[in-house]
Design a protein around this motif. Structure first.
Motif, short mmCIF file in Angstrom:
data_model
loop_
_atom_site.label_atom_id
_atom_site.label_comp_id
_atom_site.label_asym_id
_atom_site.label_seq_id
_atom_site.Cartn_x
_atom_site.Cartn_y
_atom_site.Cartn_z
N GLN A 203 -56.60 -15.75 27.06
CA GLN A 203 -55.70 -15.23 25.64
C GLN A 203 -54.59 -16.33 25.47
O GLN A 203 -53.62 -16.53 26.37
N PRO A 204 -54.57 -17.21 24.61
CA PRO A 204 -54.20 -18.51 24.51
C PRO A 204 -52.55 -17.96 24.33
O PRO A 204 -51.52 -18.71 24.67
N ALA A 205 -52.15 -16.83 23.78
CA ALA A 205 -50.80 -16.50 23.54
C ALA A 205 -49.99 -16.16 24.92
O ALA A 205 -48.73 -16.27 24.90
N ARG A 206 -50.74 -16.11 25.86
CA ARG A 206 -49.94 -15.98 27.30
C ARG A 206 -49.65 -17.09 27.81
O ARG A 206 -49.09 -17.06 29.06
N LEU A 207 -50.10 -18.25 27.47
CA LEU A 207 -49.78 -19.49 27.84
C LEU A 207 -48.60 -19.84 27.21
O LEU A 207 -48.48 -20.29 26.03
N GLY A 208 -47.42 -20.08 27.86
CA GLY A 208 -46.09 -20.43 27.34
C GLY A 208 -46.30 -21.78 26.43
O GLY A 208 -46.87 -22.52 26.69
N VAL A 209 -45.74 -21.55 24.97
CA VAL A 209 -45.87 -22.84 24.19
C VAL A 209 -45.28 -24.22 24.62
O VAL A 209 -45.83 -25.10 24.47
N ASP A 210 -44.37 -24.14 25.53
CA ASP A 210 -43.73 -25.39 26.10
C ASP A 210 -44.76 -25.93 27.13
O ASP A 210 -45.14 -27.30 27.35
N ARG A 211 -45.48 -25.04 27.98
CA ARG A 211 -46.68 -25.62 28.88
C ARG A 211 -47.76 -26.38 27.91
O ARG A 211 -48.28 -27.24 28.28
N PHE A 212 -48.16 -25.61 26.88
CA PHE A 212 -49.29 -26.03 26.00
C PHE A 212 -48.71 -27.58 25.24
O PHE A 212 -49.62 -28.42 25.31
N LEU A 213 -47.43 -27.62 24.95
CA LEU A 213 -47.10 -28.61 24.21
C LEU A 213 -46.95 -29.89 25.29
O LEU A 213 -47.22 -31.02 25.13
#
Length: 243
Positions: free
Chosen positions: A95-105
């Protein structure tokens, strides 16, 4: 420069202009308490610009304050969100939304720095650790309290334990040093364990990239680490190019 990048974290906003070649300018930092900015947000922002790309993990009230200020300057606003696949990077979360966008970036920023495997360590309110292999696959991560949050939690439950002070030593003979060594040492142990597992399972030693406001607390004990203070903004610049 007409495009600005905004990394809105749990306690700080970091922002910078980025040019057409993806070079990030001087970074401005302003703190907030989770409900409003501590200083004058208007003093940090330029009078007008075209594009504003925002990555935010902050509470809604602070995010709204920032977005209102950007809208008043006529900026076209893009809000980054975590995606299962972006370019060569594929995240581990179902579930991509559960990975914080800061970690993704930060993962995007790590990939932009090279195709070797990377262990991305962010030290802010939380300590986050994410493993990106050489193929661009996010192999998962960890979240724990940062050393500063550990100190704050101990102080909140036992006020006689000081909130600040001390230095890292292997075996302390003073309470202040013992607190610093214990909290910093717990974070270091988690990083070292993660490096060990990544080496054993990935077949190559990953680059260790450190970012976040509290990263210098670990830096002296991780001599092979690479300081990457703008890593989230670097990833946001890559995301903005495709937005």
């Amino acid at each position: 420069m007409s495009r600005w990048l905004f990394d809105l974290g749990n306690t700080r906003l970091k922002c910078a202009a980025v040019d057409a070649a993806g070079h990030i300018g001087a970074v401005c930092v302003i703190a907030h308490d989770g409900t409003r900015f501590d200083g004058d947000l208007a003093a940090v922002l330029p009078a007008a610009f075209e594009d504003a790309c925002v990555g935010s993990v902050a509470a809604s009230s602070v995010r709204v304050e920032l977005l209102d200020a950007l809208a008043q300057r006529g900026a076209r606003i893009s809000l980054a969100c975590t995606q299962y696949r972006f370019g060569e990077v594929t995240i581990a979360y179902a579930q991509p939304a559960r990975l914080g966008v800061d970690r993704f970036l930060a993962l995007l920023g790590a990939r932009a720095r090279g195709n070797d495997a990377a262990l991305v360590v962010g030290v802010g309110t939380a300590l986050t650790i994410d493993w990106l292999d050489a193929d661009g696959r996010h192999r998962g991560g960890r979240i724990a309290p940062s050393p500063m949050l550990m100190r704050e939690s101990l102080h909140a439950r036992a006020a006689h334990l000081p909130l600040h002070g001390g230095r890292y030593v292997e075996f302390a003979d003073d309470t202040d040093d013992a607190l610093d060594s214990g909290c910093t040492g717990a974070a270091l142990a988690l990083v070292e364990r993660s490096l060990q597992i990544a080496r054993s399972q990935g077949g190559e030693p990953p680059r260790l990239l450190l970012h976040g406001g509290g990263s210098q607390a670990l830096r002296a004990q991780l001599p092979h680490a690479i300081d990457a203070p703008t890593l989230v903004l670097e990833g946001l610049a890559r995301w903005a190019d495709a937005a």
